[in-house]
Every structure is written in structure tokens, then in C-alpha cells.
Scaffold this motif. Structure first.
Motif, short mmCIF file in Angstrom:
data_model
loop_
_atom_site.label_atom_id
_atom_site.label_comp_id
_atom_site.label_asym_id
_atom_site.label_seq_id
_atom_site.Cartn_x
_atom_site.Cartn_y
_atom_site.Cartn_z
N ALA A 24 56.71 44.43 42.88
CA ALA A 24 55.76 44.05 43.93
C ALA A 24 54.83 45.22 44.24
CB ALA A 24 56.50 43.61 45.19
N GLU A 25 55.38 46.42 44.30
CA GLU A 25 54.56 47.61 44.56
C GLU A 25 53.58 47.85 43.41
OE1 GLU A 25 55.19 52.41 45.09
OE2 GLU A 25 56.86 51.07 45.56
N ARG A 26 54.06 47.69 42.18
CA ARG A 26 53.19 47.85 41.02
C ARG A 26 52.08 46.81 41.01
NH1 ARG A 26 54.37 45.27 35.53
NH2 ARG A 26 53.83 43.67 37.02
N ASP A 27 52.43 45.55 41.35
CA ASP A 27 51.42 44.49 41.40
C ASP A 27 50.35 44.79 42.45
OD1 ASP A 27 52.74 43.17 39.38
OD2 ASP A 27 53.67 41.67 40.70
N ALA A 28 50.78 45.31 43.61
CA ALA A 28 49.82 45.67 44.66
C ALA A 28 48.91 46.80 44.19
CB ALA A 28 50.56 46.08 45.93
N THR A 29 49.49 47.77 43.49
CA THR A 29 48.68 48.89 42.96
C THR A 29 47.69 48.38 41.93
OG1 THR A 29 50.50 50.44 43.35
CG2 THR A 29 48.81 51.11 41.77
N GLU A 31 46.41 45.39 41.72
CA GLU A 31 45.37 44.63 42.44
C GLU A 31 44.35 45.58 43.07
OE1 GLU A 31 43.06 41.68 43.92
OE2 GLU A 31 44.68 41.50 42.48
N MET A 32 44.84 46.64 43.71
CA MET A 32 43.95 47.61 44.34
C MET A 32 43.08 48.30 43.29
SD MET A 32 43.82 51.32 45.42
CE MET A 32 45.29 51.68 44.56
#
Length: 85
Positions: A24-29, A31-32
Motif C-alpha cells: 500500500a505504501e509502495r502504491d501510494a509512492t 501514484e505520487m
């Protein structure tokens, strides 16, 4: 044996939860970074447009300067010929 199996299952569940959090953290990164990449691409496109406009302005300015210089030299030559007569 039963406690060992439960401990293993709890350990695996905790590990799976940690991996989901990491994903989830990787996906957020990602996306950013994707959004930032889009912003930078837009900025590069605008800079290219501005650069081309500036190049055209400089080229026109150079042409005007050459035309003005040529006109000045021609006018000076005509004036010199008129004075000599």
C-alpha cells in the motif's frame, strides 16, 4: 504441536499484513511519483514552447537589427554621395 501451528499461523498472518502495508505504501509512492512526472512533463512542454518563442523573438530581433544596420549604411552612403555633388 498445536501451539506451534498456531504460532506459525499468527506469524504468517502478521507477515502477510506487513507485506500488504508495504505494498500500500509502495502504491501510494508510485501514484505520487506518477502525478509528479505528469507535472514535470507539462512543465517541460511549457518550457519548450517558451524557448521556441524566445528563439523566434531573438531571430526577429536579429533580422530587424540587420535591416536597420543595412538601412543606416545605405542612407549614409546616399547622404555621402549627395554631399559630394
Amino acid at each position: 504441536m498445536q501451539w506451534a501451528e498456531r504460532d506459525a499461523a499468527v506469524g504468517l498472518a502478521a507477515e502477510a499484513e506487513q507485506l500488504r502495508a508495504n505494498l500500500a505504501e509502495r502504491d501510494a509512492t508510485i501514484e505520487m511519483l506518477t502525478q509528479r512526472n505528469g507535472q514535470l512533463a507539462d512543465r517541460v512542454a511549457q518550457l519548450r514552447i517558451d524557448n521556441e518563442a524566445l528563439r523566434r523573438r531573438i531571430a526577429v530581433s536579429g533580422e530587424v537589427s540587420r535591416l536597420a544596420r543595412r538601412s543606416y549604411v545605405e542612407a549614409r552612403s546616399v547622404a555621402h554621395r549627395l554631399i559630394r555633388r
